[in-house]
Scaffold this active site. Sequence first.
Site, mmCIF file in Angstrom:
data_model
loop_
_atom_site.group_PDB
_atom_site.id
_atom_site.type_symbol
_atom_site.label_atom_id
_atom_site.label_comp_id
_atom_site.label_asym_id
_atom_site.label_seq_id
_atom_site.Cartn_x
_atom_site.Cartn_y
_atom_site.Cartn_z
ATOM 1 N N LYS A 119 13.058 -11.170 -6.223
ATOM 2 C CA LYS A 119 13.756 -11.275 -7.506
ATOM 3 C C LYS A 119 14.844 -12.344 -7.484
ATOM 4 C CE LYS A 119 12.742 -6.437 -8.214
ATOM 5 N NZ LYS A 119 11.612 -6.494 -9.135
ATOM 6 N N LYS A 201 1.153 -8.267 -3.116
ATOM 7 C CA LYS A 201 0.818 -6.960 -3.690
ATOM 8 C C LYS A 201 0.621 -7.129 -5.190
ATOM 9 C CE LYS A 201 4.173 -3.447 -4.733
ATOM 10 N NZ LYS A 201 3.803 -2.931 -5.994
ATOM 11 N N LYS A 204 3.576 -5.381 -11.269
ATOM 12 C CA LYS A 204 3.902 -5.691 -12.665
ATOM 13 C C LYS A 204 4.809 -6.899 -12.734
ATOM 14 C CE LYS A 204 4.702 -0.849 -13.642
ATOM 15 N NZ LYS A 204 5.800 -0.497 -12.718
HETATM 16 P P1 ATP Z 1 7.462 -3.422 -10.241
HETATM 17 O O1 ATP Z 1 6.934 -4.795 -9.914
HETATM 18 O O2 ATP Z 1 8.222 -3.328 -11.515
HETATM 19 O O3 ATP Z 1 8.173 -2.786 -9.061
HETATM 20 P P2 ATP Z 1 5.034 -2.128 -9.453
HETATM 21 O O4 ATP Z 1 3.782 -2.807 -9.887
HETATM 22 O O5 ATP Z 1 5.495 -2.298 -8.034
HETATM 23 O O6 ATP Z 1 6.165 -2.561 -10.486
HETATM 24 P P3 ATP Z 1 5.946 0.584 -9.483
HETATM 25 O O7 ATP Z 1 6.232 1.248 -10.789
HETATM 26 O O8 ATP Z 1 7.092 0.043 -8.685
HETATM 27 O O9 ATP Z 1 4.901 -0.604 -9.762
HETATM 28 O O10 ATP Z 1 5.079 1.539 -8.540
HETATM 29 C C1 ATP Z 1 4.592 2.795 -8.961
HETATM 30 C C2 ATP Z 1 3.657 3.386 -7.944
HETATM 31 O O11 ATP Z 1 2.492 2.589 -7.815
HETATM 32 C C3 ATP Z 1 4.238 3.478 -6.528
HETATM 33 O O12 ATP Z 1 3.765 4.656 -5.951
HETATM 34 C C4 ATP Z 1 3.660 2.294 -5.816
HETATM 35 O O13 ATP Z 1 3.540 2.491 -4.418
HETATM 36 C C5 ATP Z 1 2.292 2.214 -6.455
HETATM 37 N N1 ATP Z 1 1.814 0.827 -6.438
HETATM 38 C C6 ATP Z 1 2.342 -0.204 -7.124
HETATM 39 N N2 ATP Z 1 1.670 -1.333 -6.860
HETATM 40 C C7 ATP Z 1 0.683 -0.988 -5.986
HETATM 41 C C8 ATP Z 1 -0.372 -1.721 -5.326
HETATM 42 N N3 ATP Z 1 -0.537 -3.019 -5.540
HETATM 43 N N4 ATP Z 1 -1.207 -1.040 -4.493
HETATM 44 C C9 ATP Z 1 -1.054 0.291 -4.281
HETATM 45 N N5 ATP Z 1 -0.093 1.038 -4.869
HETATM 46 C C10 ATP Z 1 0.770 0.399 -5.699
HETATM 47 MG MG MG Z 2 7.486 -1.517 -7.469
#
Ligand code: ATP
Ligand code: MG
Length: 337
Positions: A119, A201, A204
């Site tokens: 970030k 990874k 979002k």
């Molecule tokens: P942000 O980028 O805003 O952090 P994010 O895509 O990482 O969003 P989160 O809301 O932080 O999503 O994560 C919610 C859940 O989804 C957590 O349990 C996280 O481990 C899981 N998760 C998120 N991205 C992945 C991924 N690429 N593979 C497996 N699990 C994921």
């Molecule tokens: Mg996250």
Amino acid sequence: MGKVLLTGDRPSGQLHLGHYVGSLKNRVALQNGGEYDCFVLIADVQALTDNFDDPQKVRDNVLEVALDYLAVGLDPTRTTIFIQSLVPALAELTVYYLNLVTLARLERNPTVKAEIKQKGFGVSIPAGFLCYPVSQAADITFCKATVVPVGVDQLPMIEQTREIVRSFNAIYGEVLVEPDALIPDDRVSQRLPGITGTDTKMSKSLGNGIYLADDADTLWEKVRAMYTDPGHLRVEDPGQVEGNVVFTYLDVFGTDRAFIAELREHYQRGGLGDMKVKKYLYEVLDAELAPIRARRAELASDPGAVYALLREGTEKANEVAAATLREVRAAMRIDYF
Ligand code: ATP
Ligand code: MG
């Protein structure tokens, strides 16, 4: 002690395939198994720690995440779905837990470290962001969760929660419950890569995702643009499947193992073009996503009904939180009258 499930997502965007394989599938399965008392929170307070200057985005995505939940099969009659900010006890618990954590410990969290870098916070790290794992401990413990279905990026948060629980119980008495993480069986689903390469990874915040709400055309555009083997220039060239996102996804989402093994061999041998493999992956993904997409569209036509479900869930979460808070306050000797 009963079996309790708690997990959640940040309303920082719609949910994607990473959430689906990393956590949503596990939680829907446990919900349907009927053994667990299930809680799922939409973590708007946490989303605000790095989106505090864009509250409308967080607000809009509360509804989007709720739609994703319902579309994949979370059932509000069996799972308490609620909004984090509307359960003030969580903020109170966070304040008490902050005394049990050192700054050095917070700064050592590998996931938070990576996110700070990603970030671009530099040295200007919002204190709320650094402390979000403590707020997560409040989320997990308010309902005495025993299991937390998450992707592997969340393991440091579960460990932090366990430390807080041990510390709280040692100082004030046995009130809180130590949770276990539940991660997917296969390695790729524990941390699904984004469509731009296997080293990132799907997230979002990185804009490298395939969303549950994507329509069929968008899905195809994303699959078409997916990272493969940059050295695979002509169809007749041998191709690499390691680090090739298309094959990585086929391993996770494909069901016809024999056919996929054949594709893999053909690709490595040469003579199989990227487009053919991508077409197949598109079909595989569309078969999984089309019913979710259809249910989601139907639910999206009545946002009022979705908010009503969230309101009910939030009321129930507040009741559970009030009971835990009573115990916490008594244990901490702050239950004056
Ligand atoms: P942000 O980028 O805003 O952090 P994010 O895509 O990482 O969003 P989160 O809301 O932080 O999503 O994560 C919610 C859940 O989804 C957590 O349990 C996280 O481990 C899981 N998760 C998120 N991205 C992945 C991924 N690429 N593979 C497996 N699990 C994921
Ligand atoms: Mg996250």
